[in-house]
Motif scaffolding. Structure first.
Motif, PDB file in Angstrom:
ATOM      1  N   VAL A   7     -10.110  15.813   5.981  1.00 35.86           N
ATOM      2  CA  VAL A   7      -9.708  14.397   6.067  1.00 35.86           C
ATOM      3  C   VAL A   7      -8.219  14.215   6.344  1.00 35.86           C
ATOM      4  N   ARG A   8      -7.448  15.321   6.266  1.00 35.80           N
ATOM      5  CA  ARG A   8      -6.005  15.285   6.518  1.00 35.80           C
ATOM      6  C   ARG A   8      -5.274  14.360   5.545  1.00 35.80           C
ATOM      7  N   GLU A   9      -5.786  14.314   4.310  1.00 40.97           N
ATOM      8  CA  GLU A   9      -5.143  13.572   3.230  1.00 40.97           C
ATOM      9  C   GLU A   9      -5.146  14.442   1.982  1.00 40.97           C
ATOM     10  N   SER A  10      -4.330  14.093   0.996  1.00 43.45           N
ATOM     11  CA  SER A  10      -4.249  14.880  -0.229  1.00 43.45           C
ATOM     12  C   SER A  10      -5.503  14.708  -1.083  1.00 43.45           C
TER      13      SER A  10
ATOM     14  N   ALA B  76       3.609  13.965   7.214  1.00 34.09           N
ATOM     15  CA  ALA B  76       4.945  13.645   6.705  1.00 34.09           C
ATOM     16  C   ALA B  76       4.880  12.569   5.624  1.00 34.09           C
ATOM     17  N   LEU B  77       4.103  11.523   5.868  1.00 36.07           N
ATOM     18  CA  LEU B  77       3.879  10.489   4.865  1.00 36.07           C
ATOM     19  C   LEU B  77       2.591  10.835   4.147  1.00 36.07           C
ATOM     20  N   ARG B  78       2.693  11.243   2.889  1.00 34.49           N
ATOM     21  CA  ARG B  78       1.520  11.715   2.158  1.00 34.49           C
ATOM     22  C   ARG B  78       1.691  11.437   0.668  1.00 34.49           C
ATOM     23  N   VAL B  79       0.596  11.515  -0.034  1.00 36.24           N
ATOM     24  CA  VAL B  79       0.615  11.449  -1.488  1.00 36.24           C
ATOM     25  C   VAL B  79       0.910  12.849  -2.011  1.00 36.24           C
ATOM     26  N   GLY B  80       1.902  12.965  -2.880  1.00 36.68           N
ATOM     27  CA  GLY B  80       2.346  14.275  -3.349  1.00 36.68           C
ATOM     28  C   GLY B  80       1.429  14.879  -4.404  1.00 36.68           C
TER      29      GLY B  80
ATOM     30  N   PHE C 216      -5.179   3.523   4.983  1.00 32.02           N
ATOM     31  CA  PHE C 216      -6.545   3.271   4.521  1.00 32.02           C
ATOM     32  C   PHE C 216      -7.090   1.986   5.125  1.00 32.02           C
ATOM     33  N   SER C 217      -8.355   2.040   5.512  1.00 33.78           N
ATOM     34  CA  SER C 217      -9.064   0.839   5.929  1.00 33.78           C
ATOM     35  C   SER C 217     -10.520   1.041   5.566  1.00 33.78           C
ATOM     36  N   ARG C 218     -11.256  -0.051   5.500  1.00 39.77           N
ATOM     37  CA  ARG C 218     -12.687   0.055   5.182  1.00 39.77           C
ATOM     38  C   ARG C 218     -13.431   0.878   6.225  1.00 39.77           C
TER      39      ARG C 218
ATOM     40  N   SER D 244      -6.517  10.968  -2.048  1.00 42.42           N
ATOM     41  CA  SER D 244      -5.445   9.976  -2.199  1.00 42.42           C
ATOM     42  C   SER D 244      -4.657   9.884  -0.900  1.00 42.42           C
ATOM     43  N   LEU D 245      -4.373   8.669  -0.479  1.00 46.67           N
ATOM     44  CA  LEU D 245      -3.655   8.486   0.781  1.00 46.67           C
ATOM     45  C   LEU D 245      -2.779   7.243   0.715  1.00 46.67           C
TER      46      LEU D 245
END
Length: 253
Positions: free
Chosen positions: A91-94, A116-120, A219-221, A213-214
């Motif tokens: 998903v390329r998210e944390s 670069a912009l991500r949830v740590g 995020f969108s529906r 987590s993102l």
């Protein structure tokens, strides 16, 4: 402040995962072994840790979590972490692994994505269970009497202003059970959205949760089917490995 944060991370690791050595501590924190050794020595001095005969470190008297719970949590984490990493690739998210700790959830595993912009990394952190996506799916699985006890006025004495409406929480958890997943839209951290699904033991009870987590701006529906499907695959893989790979994990007490 960084040293304090590192010491607290080590204390959490000792409590939820059990004994480890200086090298393992250094690797988990991303610090030099000498730094990890100094931090562990201070935890020993303050009774947060003890040193075992094999020169490893274990939870001390201050961290009073039972040994069976330590081994169960450590086993769950070891099984789940590779699947968390695969979920992040998908998903390329944390992604995170959480367990219920009273009326909070504790993050016992976390894998950051490469964007670069991500949830740590959230490992070691705790959040109110009724706000977190993983917490909601775990609360949704509790027997009604246990949920009532967790959110009774007596239990929340001194912090009644933070206590959720039990009636509203029951309605939300009913929806979570029907959907099979939960969403946290900025309720624990501003600008962060998370989606969570339960991980079930052999008895069918939820013993942990996986979440993605993102940043809310991504995020969108429209992304929800992708995220819930990827979570379902990761959950299935964790559950299958626990059942079939010799990693027997007792159900949640």
């Amino acid at each position: 402040m960084r040293s304090v944060d590192h010491a607290l991370q080590l204390a959490v690791l000792l409590q939820v995962e059990g004994p480890f050595g200086v090298g393992e501590a250094a690797e988990r924190l991303g610090v030099a072994p000498s730094t990890a050794h100094r931090l562990l020595a201070m935890l020993v001095y303050r009774d947060f840790a003890i040193q075992t005969r094999d020169r490893r470190y274990a939870a001390g008297p201050v961290l009073s979590l039972g040994a069976s719970s330590q081994s169960r949590t450590a086993l769950l984490r070891s099984v789940a972490m590779p699947h968390l990493a695969a979920l992040v690739e998908r998903v390329r998210e944390s992604a995170n692994l959480v367990i219920l700790a009273g009326d909070h959830v504790r993050f016992i595993g976390s894998v950051e994505c490469a964007q670069a912009l991500r949830v740590g990394n959230r490992e070691g952190m705790v959040f109110p269970a009724h706000l977190a996506s993983g917490g909601k799916v775990l609360l949704a699985d509790l027997p009604p009497e246990r949920l009532d006890a967790l959110y009774s006025e007596a239990k929340w004495a001194g912090r009644l202003d933070q206590r959720p409406s039990l009636a509203a929480l029951r309605r939300e958890l009913r929806t979570v059970r029907e959907r099979g997943f939960a969403i946290n839209a900025g309720r624990t951290e501003s600008g962060v959205t998370a989606v969570g699904r339960p991980v079930r033991g052999e008895d069918g009870r939820a013993l942990a949760a996986l979440s993605v987590s993102l940043p809310t701006v991504r995020f969108s529906r429209d992304r929800l089917p992708e995220l819930t499907s990827a979570l379902a695959m990761a959950v299935r893989d964790v559950e299958e490995e626990m059942r079939g790979g010799g990693a027997h994990l007792p159900g949640r007490r």
